[in-house]
Design an enzyme around this catalytic site. Sequence first.
Site, PDB file in Angstrom:
ATOM      1  CD1 TRP A 102      -2.122  -2.139   2.028  1.00 15.81           C
ATOM      2  CD2 TRP A 102      -2.872  -1.444   0.034  1.00 15.81           C
ATOM      3  NE1 TRP A 102      -3.077  -3.019   1.601  1.00 15.81           N
ATOM      4  CE2 TRP A 102      -3.566  -2.631   0.384  1.00 15.81           C
ATOM      5  CE3 TRP A 102      -3.179  -0.829  -1.177  1.00 15.81           C
ATOM      6  CZ2 TRP A 102      -4.542  -3.201  -0.432  1.00 15.81           C
ATOM      7  CZ3 TRP A 102      -4.154  -1.395  -1.994  1.00 15.81           C
ATOM      8  CH2 TRP A 102      -4.828  -2.567  -1.620  1.00 15.81           C
ATOM      9  CG  ASP A 172      -3.435   3.870   4.110  1.00 20.15           C
ATOM     10  OD1 ASP A 172      -4.512   3.670   4.687  1.00 20.15           O
ATOM     11  OD2 ASP A 172      -3.087   3.238   3.082  1.00 20.15           O
ATOM     12  CE  LYS A 196      -8.557  -3.198   4.046  1.00 17.64           C
ATOM     13  NZ  LYS A 196      -7.713  -2.429   3.162  1.00 17.64           N
TER      14      LYS A 196
HETATM   15  C1  LIG Z   1      -7.134  -2.035   2.123  1.00 17.85           C
HETATM   16  C2  LIG Z   1      -6.090  -0.985   2.182  1.00 17.85           C
HETATM   17  C3  LIG Z   1      -5.934  -0.030   1.163  1.00 17.85           C
HETATM   18  C4  LIG Z   1      -6.785  -0.033  -0.083  1.00 17.85           C
HETATM   19  O1  LIG Z   1      -8.034   0.407   0.208  1.00 17.85           O
HETATM   20  P1  LIG Z   1      -9.168   0.620  -0.904  1.00 17.85           P
HETATM   21  O2  LIG Z   1     -10.253   1.229  -0.098  1.00 17.85           O
HETATM   22  O3  LIG Z   1      -9.491  -0.727  -1.462  1.00 17.85           O
HETATM   23  O4  LIG Z   1      -8.629   1.524  -1.944  1.00 17.85           O
HETATM   24  C5  LIG Z   1      -4.973   0.944   1.322  1.00 17.85           C
HETATM   25  N1  LIG Z   1      -4.193   0.982   2.412  1.00 17.85           N
HETATM   26  C6  LIG Z   1      -4.295   0.075   3.396  1.00 17.85           C
HETATM   27  C7  LIG Z   1      -3.400   0.167   4.588  1.00 17.85           C
HETATM   28  C8  LIG Z   1      -5.240  -0.931   3.312  1.00 17.85           C
HETATM   29  O5  LIG Z   1      -5.348  -1.843   4.300  1.00 17.85           O
END
Ligand SMILES: *Cc1c(COP(=O)(O)O)cnc(C)c1O
Length: 360
Positions: A102, A172, A196
Amino acid sequence: MDRVYNFSAGPSMLPLEVLEKAQKELVAFGDSGMSVMEMSHRSKVYDEIIKGAEAVLRDIMNIPENYKVLFLQGGASTQFAMVPLNLFRNSKKADYVNTGQWSKKAISEAKRYGTINVVASSEDTTFNYIPELDKSTFSSDADYFHITSNNTIYGTRYIELPDTGDVPLVSDMSSCILSEVCDVSKFGLIYAGAQKNMGPAGLTVVIIREDLIGHAMDIAPTMLNYKTHADNDSLYNTPPTYSIYIAKLVFEWVKSKGGLAEMEKINKEKASILYDFLDNSGFYKGTVVPKYRSLMNIPFVTPSKELDEKFVKEATAKGLVNLKGHRTVGGMRASIYNAMPVEGVKALVDFMKKFEMENR
Ligand SMILES: *Cc1c(COP(=O)(O)O)cnc(C)c1O
């Protein structure tokens, strides 16, 4: 049909209480005579839902007054572009730490708009730790500094935030938001896909310090400009109305359970049940450097790939599902977000003991 223990990394388990409440309200919400899915986002009844969602989130995260909460779409992946498009306002330079896939995606997207300095990486050992950071490698004139607080695929997390001085820290937090106490004032911007730990897919939450809004690059599309959404209380266009409603129920659930301090306590308890078991096992092995272990995503392996496969198959048959590790790392991964009850983790460990006995 009985519900399973769903260890998916995302979309992932939601609290049963939330699903049941949504079920009750599905066909007709309150006295509106319609489903939340059918409501105008401009209606009074929906306004109470979206404002309510923000209010509860502000409450549980203790979000300071000088931060805006934005309910957006496009997932965390859209933030990989939106962050540089909005925060490149002076030097057009940013520092990034590469702690996994990511981070890498965030880096390659940001490179389209400015100069990216990767201050550290843990790629040498498949990202199974968080690299030590040396302040002398930071760019003092960077427009922001980006980290991925919890690395969903590898199961690592920061235990200490980098000291970036006046450079805004951007994180993030897709896979750890609401999992533990968080001092929002340490960040310039926090973003997270909801699927999540906050609700269903389709909603992305951004928490941004107000002074960082309003300096977007000229090329930033209207929809990718934070100011557009901040000026319109996330109602510039149709927001993901139902996802926001479910997220509101999740925020209320978190609050009713005692807030982030209590979430953190339970999450630490859940994670340590699994980590303690792994540490005392001669059969299973955790794959992450202990100091940096995630509370949310716990990868582990058996002695062989064949046994890993057998493990996943037999666990699934026992109602312990989605334990297969990410396709790039293999093995197993148990994602144990807020909604995973302690009993789910205990059931997993019981299964692991039994599997070991039968296969060692
Ligand atoms: C799942 C995830 C993403 C991607 O998220 P999307 O909503 O599918 O774009 C980005 N960063 C982290 C840390 C993630 O766990």
